[in-house]
Design a protein around this motif. Structure first.
Motif, PDB file in Angstrom:
ATOM      1  N   GLU A  39       0.897  -1.445  -0.124  1.00  0.00           N
ATOM      2  CA  GLU A  39       0.363  -0.040   0.131  1.00  0.00           C
ATOM      3  C   GLU A  39       0.582   1.062   0.136  1.00  0.00           C
ATOM      4  N   LYS A  40       1.670   1.137   0.705  1.00  0.00           N
ATOM      5  CA  LYS A  40       3.135   1.824   0.891  1.00  0.00           C
ATOM      6  C   LYS A  40       3.249   2.594  -0.046  1.00  0.00           C
ATOM      7  N   LEU A  41       4.498   1.508  -1.154  1.00  0.00           N
ATOM      8  CA  LEU A  41       4.899   1.878  -2.105  1.00  0.00           C
ATOM      9  C   LEU A  41       3.547   2.311  -3.207  1.00  0.00           C
ATOM     10  N   ALA A  42       2.497   1.427  -3.431  1.00  0.00           N
ATOM     11  CA  ALA A  42       1.954   1.863  -4.178  1.00  0.00           C
ATOM     12  C   ALA A  42       1.200   3.137  -4.594  1.00  0.00           C
ATOM     13  N   ARG A  43       1.581   4.354  -3.052  1.00  0.00           N
ATOM     14  CA  ARG A  43       0.941   5.445  -2.871  1.00  0.00           C
ATOM     15  C   ARG A  43       1.686   6.266  -3.115  1.00  0.00           C
ATOM     16  N   ALA A  44       2.691   5.370  -2.966  1.00  0.00           N
ATOM     17  CA  ALA A  44       4.646   6.527  -3.308  1.00  0.00           C
ATOM     18  C   ALA A  44       4.147   6.731  -4.768  1.00  0.00           C
ATOM     19  N   ALA A  45       3.950   5.891  -5.654  1.00  0.00           N
ATOM     20  CA  ALA A  45       4.271   5.019  -6.830  1.00  0.00           C
ATOM     21  C   ALA A  45       3.014   6.623  -7.785  1.00  0.00           C
ATOM     22  N   ARG A  46       2.123   6.466  -6.742  1.00  0.00           N
ATOM     23  CA  ARG A  46       0.806   7.305  -7.114  1.00  0.00           C
ATOM     24  C   ARG A  46       1.214   8.479  -7.047  1.00  0.00           C
ATOM     25  N   GLN A  47       1.415   9.019  -6.206  1.00  0.00           N
ATOM     26  CA  GLN A  47       2.695  10.070  -6.058  1.00  0.00           C
ATOM     27  C   GLN A  47       2.937  10.790  -6.616  1.00  0.00           C
ATOM     28  N   GLN A  48       3.742  10.271  -7.246  1.00  0.00           N
ATOM     29  CA  GLN A  48       4.687  10.358  -8.579  1.00  0.00           C
ATOM     30  C   GLN A  48       4.828  10.859  -9.196  1.00  0.00           C
ATOM     31  N   ALA A  49       3.362  10.037  -9.838  1.00  0.00           N
ATOM     32  CA  ALA A  49       2.439  10.275 -10.748  1.00  0.00           C
ATOM     33  C   ALA A  49       2.179  11.467 -10.452  1.00  0.00           C
ATOM     34  N   LEU A  50       1.341  11.708  -9.737  1.00  0.00           N
ATOM     35  CA  LEU A  50       0.275  12.889 -10.442  1.00  0.00           C
ATOM     36  C   LEU A  50       1.296  14.398  -9.250  1.00  0.00           C
ATOM     37  N   ALA A  51       2.703  13.884  -9.437  1.00  0.00           N
ATOM     38  CA  ALA A  51       3.863  15.084  -9.027  1.00  0.00           C
ATOM     39  C   ALA A  51       3.757  16.094  -9.785  1.00  0.00           C
ATOM     40  N   ALA A  52       3.818  16.132 -11.529  1.00  0.00           N
ATOM     41  CA  ALA A  52       3.994  16.404 -12.014  1.00  0.00           C
ATOM     42  C   ALA A  52       2.192  17.460 -13.037  1.00  0.00           C
ATOM     43  N   ALA A  53       1.028  17.196 -12.345  1.00  0.00           N
ATOM     44  CA  ALA A  53      -0.215  17.020 -12.593  1.00  0.00           C
ATOM     45  C   ALA A  53      -0.751  18.412 -12.198  1.00  0.00           C
ATOM     46  N   THR A  54      -1.457  19.365 -13.139  1.00  0.00           N
ATOM     47  CA  THR A  54      -1.873  20.563 -12.417  1.00  0.00           C
ATOM     48  C   THR A  54      -2.377  21.111 -11.022  1.00  0.00           C
ATOM     49  N   PRO A  55      -1.722  22.134 -10.453  1.00  0.00           N
ATOM     50  CA  PRO A  55      -2.477  21.644  -8.417  1.00  0.00           C
ATOM     51  C   PRO A  55      -3.818  22.164  -9.568  1.00  0.00           C
ATOM     52  N   LEU A  56      -4.595  21.181  -7.773  1.00  0.00           N
ATOM     53  CA  LEU A  56      -6.338  21.204  -7.527  1.00  0.00           C
ATOM     54  C   LEU A  56      -7.041  22.620  -7.241  1.00  0.00           C
ATOM     55  N   LEU A  57      -7.531  23.851  -8.077  1.00  0.00           N
ATOM     56  CA  LEU A  57      -7.501  24.621  -7.477  1.00  0.00           C
ATOM     57  C   LEU A  57      -8.850  24.943  -5.919  1.00  0.00           C
ATOM     58  N   LEU A  58      -8.656  24.835  -5.400  1.00  0.00           N
ATOM     59  CA  LEU A  58     -10.310  24.541  -3.899  1.00  0.00           C
ATOM     60  C   LEU A  58     -10.763  26.162  -3.857  1.00  0.00           C
TER      61      LEU A  58
END
Length: 260
Positions: A39-58
């Protein structure tokens, strides 16, 4: 003369049942530890994949709750509600190298409604870590809260990080708490909270530590625990077979004489 092998005579029911239960339990615990590491490795991979995405503006309109919000980069602009800051006790420093106990500092950020009038949805910001006074936990080191509108950049968490708590009494209204439920806290304040916690990453001059532990932190430890549990299961099986073999050797002569 012949000697027949009867396994039931070499494995006593009670010890065998106990050994099988130990093997089943330790294998289950080993699998649980493996799943935690994965689970932790999968979350780290997800974060890495989302790192270059445009931030979500709340914005002022609350988002629909979704598992896809977790680990996304987010940004919000608003004013901190310093009067309702909560300190979560007994939290270690996120970098894993500081053994001191401390607090996680959480403050609601009130997002202005469109047009600059009124209040929209708020977002609970996990601002950082603050060391605790070793003698008196109520003696809080000062940390400034920015006045006026601020921009907060960070990462979305699905919930406030929790620790195991033996008590069940309500902590509503207290500044220092053990845990905080997002929905209950919104009801306590009488405000609408975004369905996420914003883990702050940018510096706002408050002096709080924000060197958060990486998502895969502890994966190696979980693998180590899994190895220990599986090792215990294997050892139990070896002992069970060894004791059965010894019992078979001890009973073989008596059995052979009865069959002659």
């Amino acid at each position: 003369m012949s000697v027949r092998f009867f396994p039931a005579r070499f494995f006593r029911p009670a010890p065998t049942l106990a050994a099988l239960m130990v093997i089943a339990l330790t294998c289950a615990l080993g699998n649980w530890q493996l799943n935690r590491a994965h689970e932790k490795l999968a979350r780290a991979a997800r974060q890495q994949a989302l790192a270059a995405a445009t931030p979500l503006l709340l914005g002022p309109v609350p988002l629909a709750a979704s598992a896809d919000l977790a680990d996304r980069r987010v940004r919000a602009r608003g004013r901190f509600d310093a009067a309702h800051t909560v300190l979560l006790d007994n939290r270690p420093h996120g970098n894993g190298t500081d053994s001191r106990a401390g607090f996680l500092v959480l403050t609601p950020l009130r997002i202005a409604a469109e047009g600059g009038t009124g209040q929209g949805a708020s977002v609970l910001v996990l601002r950082g870590w603050l060391p605790r006074d070793a003698q008196d936990r109520s003696r809080i080191a000062p940390f400034p809260t920015p006045a006026g509108e601020v921009d907060i950049d960070g990462m979305a968490l699905a919930a406030v990080p929790k620790v195991y708590n033996l008590g069940s009494a309500s902590e509503a209204g207290q500044k220092i708490r053990q845990n905080l439920d997002l929905a209950a806290y919104g009801a306590e304040l009488g405000v609408t909270l975004q369905p996420l916690v914003l883990e702050q990453r940018n510096d706002t001059g408050d002096g709080l530590a924000r060197d958060w532990a990486p998502a895969d932190s502890g994966a190696d430890r979980h693998y180590g625990y899994a190895f220990q549990w599986f090792g215990l299961a294997a050892l139990t099986l070896v002992l069970l077979l060894a004791l059965g073999w010894r019992r078979s050797r001890a009973t073989a002569p008596a059995q052979a004489s009865r069959m002659n």
